[in-house]
Design a protein around this motif. Structure first.
Motif, PDB file in Angstrom:
ATOM      1  N   TRP A   1      38.386  37.625  39.422  1.00  0.00           N
ATOM      2  CA  TRP A   1      37.792  38.823  40.001  1.00  0.00           C
ATOM      3  C   TRP A   1      37.059  39.649  38.948  1.00  0.00           C
ATOM      4  CZ3 TRP A   1      36.728  39.558  44.809  1.00  0.00           C
ATOM      5  CH2 TRP A   1      37.508  38.985  45.817  1.00  0.00           C
ATOM      6  N   THR A   2      37.652  39.782  37.757  1.00  0.00           N
ATOM      7  CA  THR A   2      37.033  40.593  36.707  1.00  0.00           C
ATOM      8  C   THR A   2      35.709  39.992  36.251  1.00  0.00           C
ATOM      9  OG1 THR A   2      39.211  41.331  35.947  1.00  0.00           O
ATOM     10  CG2 THR A   2      37.361  41.575  34.415  1.00  0.00           C
ATOM     11  N   PHE A   3      35.753  38.725  35.880  1.00  0.00           N
ATOM     12  CA  PHE A   3      34.533  38.089  35.372  1.00  0.00           C
ATOM     13  C   PHE A   3      33.510  37.868  36.493  1.00  0.00           C
ATOM     14  CE2 PHE A   3      37.500  36.618  31.971  1.00  0.00           C
ATOM     15  CZ  PHE A   3      36.885  37.315  30.944  1.00  0.00           C
ATOM     16  N   GLY A   4      34.003  37.543  37.686  1.00  0.00           N
ATOM     17  CA  GLY A   4      33.082  37.389  38.815  1.00  0.00           C
ATOM     18  C   GLY A   4      32.363  38.695  39.140  1.00  0.00           C
ATOM     19  N   GLY A   5      33.104  39.810  39.088  1.00  0.00           N
ATOM     20  CA  GLY A   5      32.473  41.104  39.320  1.00  0.00           C
ATOM     21  C   GLY A   5      31.440  41.441  38.273  1.00  0.00           C
ATOM     22  N   LEU A   6      31.764  41.141  37.018  1.00  0.00           N
ATOM     23  CA  LEU A   6      30.795  41.390  35.948  1.00  0.00           C
ATOM     24  C   LEU A   6      29.522  40.553  36.148  1.00  0.00           C
ATOM     25  CD1 LEU A   6      33.048  41.574  32.773  1.00  0.00           C
ATOM     26  CD2 LEU A   6      31.623  43.398  33.694  1.00  0.00           C
ATOM     27  N   VAL A   7      29.722  39.293  36.499  1.00  0.00           N
ATOM     28  CA  VAL A   7      28.556  38.425  36.705  1.00  0.00           C
ATOM     29  C   VAL A   7      27.687  38.972  37.840  1.00  0.00           C
ATOM     30  CG1 VAL A   7      27.823  36.137  37.469  1.00  0.00           C
ATOM     31  CG2 VAL A   7      29.667  36.363  35.793  1.00  0.00           C
ATOM     32  N   GLY A   8      28.320  39.382  38.934  1.00  0.00           N
ATOM     33  CA  GLY A   8      27.552  39.870  40.072  1.00  0.00           C
ATOM     34  C   GLY A   8      26.816  41.169  39.779  1.00  0.00           C
ATOM     35  N   LEU A   9      27.522  42.161  39.234  1.00  0.00           N
ATOM     36  CA  LEU A   9      26.920  43.483  39.038  1.00  0.00           C
ATOM     37  C   LEU A   9      25.913  43.493  37.892  1.00  0.00           C
ATOM     38  CD1 LEU A   9      30.094  45.723  39.571  1.00  0.00           C
ATOM     39  CD2 LEU A   9      28.251  45.262  41.188  1.00  0.00           C
TER      40      LEU A   9
END
Length: 775
Positions: free
Chosen positions: A561-569
């Motif tokens: 969730w942390t890295f996925g959120g960073l990638v998306g935003l």
């Protein structure tokens, strides 16, 4: 004014110590605070009535134009006098009503904090100051409604009031910001003169909707009316103060204050007249469902608040009648409703019940309270010779001048229910036998109701005493000078005939009340409160679902969730900024660099394919070693050595931890989500680095450190000097954090070995089911 508000807050903070000092007499002593403030504001009457507006300002955030600025005109002065004047009697009343309560000192603290916040709200001239005070009233009212926090119903009512008013407060904040942007100022006094500019602005409609949401939730307008009757779980002093004279009128005050700026449009008048009338009728209709004195008065308050909002909508449509009716009815309602609430509390305090069907003959045993109830009920019914009659007459004149006939008819029905309620309140004092051992309460319980009801009678006989201030209030609401002669007897006119019809209908409703109450009590009526409950339950379910999804207890899920959120935003931001894929002028990689990059890529791919955690750690070491060699090729031996040391220590520490968790099991196959997130994060970092390299190199800071390292840091290695000297404390803090983390890990591992803590599969010492003790 700044000093007065500061004194109010400081006096509130000192209340618990005053209570400890004076004991049961603290109510009389603490009442000197609002009384002194009332005298101060009364001393400003000649200036305000003479047409002056007083303004004081204290710089708060000058860079943003935010000031503690306060503005006094007729409207804010009337509210200030109501807040402090009624507050004086409420504080005295609280000492008698809550005598012996273990938390009485805390009650004095919170109710005086509310008084100070409400005073700051009605005097605020800066939109930020107004919003701060607005939210303080919501917070302190939450504490007052939930004062009996051991009772579930009190906690539920307090939470409901807070959620509804705070939600509206957020809408109001957005509306005030838009209003300030539209008018180019944060000062309300400056915005009031820009009505034409604001109404023609493209953002006028969304701003109006947001402001109305904030005002409607605070003043319990339909469909947000349900929180106010439920708030009757609060002690009676709270109901008498917050829910009749002060807090619930905050939204009404806001609409009246902004009327010269936002009023004048068709949507303004239509919205306020429709919602005000709907609130008036809703409060009147729901009155038939109850026999509890406080509940009856609460729904009557809802109806009166609707009438005030209806009048504000009429202000732009009439010459001056609606503004004058607003000024008169506002004062009349505050006087009679505050007195009736306190009288209801006195009856409950002495008789032990608030149910009108169980009360009778009270006038013989509580004559002073009975006189107050009769006078206040006359004002509630709109009968002469009290101020409520004058207010209702002027209201009907304004409605006949500008409102459609059907609206006037519905308003008459709503006020007829008020006349019925007056009879319901008065009859128990004269008919029947009084309960045993009931007697008149102490002076603290009957003084406030008697004085407030007496003021209504005095101003009814001599309305000229209030006329100058009423003109100033009406002028502030209308946005232009208003002069109108209030009088007790207006003569035979259409408004008087409507008043007569109102009383006759009220008498008819009184005789029909038992049947109507039985009919309305048969089935629960669905309404906005059901929607509130459904929305709250839906939010709770959504929150539980989000918690299950995000707080699963799995470290792997957290990282995804942390890295996925960073990638998306961050990736979206990079895409919108048009970052370069390759910096202009960059040199091509050397064969040695290509070889190292290939080895690192093979190590990463190999780690993904392995199913042993220990093997993964070893293979990932190839990536770390490759990075260290890249540093070495770039002539940075210190960074290369550091990278080797960090990589080696990390591998050793992870290996030691894995050895302690022997039953961790193999790495699951597949893990496509992990691979996608990892590749996405790697690509994101690559894009970020390319974007940084594409920017012009700023050497200012590098040159500074190069020049200062040797003469001031006594070292030729610039990086070491930065870490040890220029960032010495920062580096020390980082070392401390890492050291404490390592110490914590060591303690956990040591405790696990010492206690033989069970492993996840139920065995101790971390052994799996199939392991031999000596293996």
């Amino acid at each position: 004014m700044v000093v007065a508000i500061l004194v109010a807050f400081l006096g509130a903070l000192a209340a618990p110590w005053v209570f400890r000092w004076l004991g049961n007499a603290a109510g009389w002593g603490l009442a000197l605070l609002p009384l002194g403030l009332a005298v101060y504001f009364a001393s400003l009457l000649p200036d305000v009535v003479g047409g002056q507006t007083l303004r004081h300002s204290l710089v708060w955030v000058p860079s943003l134009g935010v000031n503690f600025s306060f503005y006094l005109d007729g409207l804010s002065l009337l509210f200030a006098l109501l807040i402090t004047g009624i507050g004086t009697f409420i504080v005295i009343y609280s000492g008698g009503y809550l005598k012996g309560h273990p938390d009485l000192g805390r009650f004095y603290l919170v109710i005086l904090l509310f008084m100070a916040s409400m005073l700051g709200l009605v005097l605020a001239d800066n939109v930020v100051t107004l919003f701060v005070m607005w939210e303080l009233t919501s917070l302190t009212s939450y504490l007052l409604i939930g004062f009996n926090h051991s009772e579930f119903r009190s906690r539920r009512a307090a939470t409901q009031a807070l959620l509804v008013t705070a939600g509206g407060g957020l809408a109001l904040l957005a509306g005030l910001i838009l209003l300030a942007l539209m008018g180019g100022s944060l000062e309300i006094s400056e915005l009031l003169g820009q009505g034409q500019v604001l109404r023609e602005h493209p953002l006028y409609l969304p701003t109006l909707i947001l402001v109305l949401l904030g005002a409607f939730t605070k003043s319990a307008q339909f469909p947000f009316h349900f929180w106010l009757p439920n708030a009757m779980e609060a002690p009676t002093p709270v109901s008498a103060y917050l829910h009749s004279a002060t807090m619930v009128k905050a939204g009404v005050y806001l609409l009246a204050r902004l009327q010269p700026a936002l009023g004048g449009s068709e949507v303004w008048s239509s919205a306020l007249m429709v919602f005000g009338l709907a609130t008036l009728l809703t409060g009147a209709a729901l009155t038939f469902r109850h026999t509890d004195l406080k509940r009856l008065l609460a729904y009557s308050t809802v109806a009166a608040l609707g009438a005030l909002v209806f009048l504000i909508g009429l202000v732009p449509l009439t010459s001056y009648y609606a503004a004058m009716a607003f000024a008169t009815f506002l004062l009349a309602h505050s006087l009679y409703k505050g007195g009736l609430f306190m009288a209801a509390g006195a009856v409950d305090h002495e008789a032990g019940t608030r149910d009108i069907t169980q009360l009778g003959g009270l006038f013989r045993v509580m004559p002073l309270t009975g006189v107050a109830v009769v006078l206040a009920a006359l004002s509630l019914a709109g009968l002469p010779p009290v101020l409520g009659f004058i207010g209702k007459e002027v209201l009907y004149v304004a409605a006949l001048q500008a409102a459609p006939a059907w609206m006037v008819g519905l308003a008459v029905l709503g006020f007829a229910v008020g006349a019925m309620l007056a009879l319901l309140l008065v009859v128990p004092f004269f008919r029947g036998q009084p309960p045993q051992k009931v007697h008149e309460g102490p002076p603290s319980l009957w003084l406030g109701p008697l004085v407030l009801a007496g003021l209504g009678l005095l101003l009814g006989f001599f309305p000229g005493l209030y006329n100058p201030l009423a003109d100033a209030v009406a002028s502030a609401v209308k946005g232009q000078a208003v002069a109108y002669h209030l009088k007790l007897w207006p003569g035979f006119n259409p408004a008087f005939l409507l008043s007569l019809l109102t009383v006759l209908l009220g008498v008819g409703f009184y005789f029909l009340y038992p049947r109507l109450r039985a009919w309305m009590a048969q089935e629960p009526i669905p309404g906005p409160e059901n929607a509130y409950v459904a929305l709250l339950r839906g939010l709770m379910r959504l929150a539980a679902g989000v918690e299950r999804l995000l707080q699963s207890g799995s470290l792997r899920a957290y990282l995804v969730w942390t890295f996925g959120g960073l990638v998306g935003l961050v990736g979206l931001a990079l895409f919108r900024s048009g970052v370069l894929l390759w910096p202009a002028g960059a040199s091509s990689p050397t064969p040695e660099q290509v070889l190292l990059l290939a080895l690192m890529l093979l190590g990463a791919i190999g780690a993904l394919r392995l199913r042993s955690h220990l093997a993964m750690v070893v293979v990932l070491g190839v990536v770390g070693a490759g990075v260290a060699l890249v540093f070495l090729l770039q002539n940075a031996p210190d960074l290369s050595i550091t990278q080797f040391l960090v990589e080696t220590l990390t591998a050793i520490l992870i290996a030691l931890v894995l050895l302690q968790i022997r039953n961790i099991g193999p790495v699951p196959r597949g893990r496509w989500l992990d691979k996608v997130v990892a590749l996405g994060f790697g690509g994101l970092v690559t894009l970020l680095m390319l974007g940084v390299l594409a920017q012009p190199l700023e050497l200012h800071l590098s040159q500074f450190f190069a020049q200062k390292s040797l003469p001031e840091g006594f070292g030729r290695n610039i990086v070491n000097v930065i870490l040890v000297d220029f960032r010495g404390l920062d580096t020390f803090g980082e070392i401390t954090v890492v050291g404490l983390a390592g110490l914590g890990v060591w303690v956990l591992l040591a405790n696990g070995r010492a206690s033989g803590e069970p492993s996840p599969n139920g065995n101790s010492n971390g052994r799996s089911d199939h392991e031999h003790p000596d293996s």
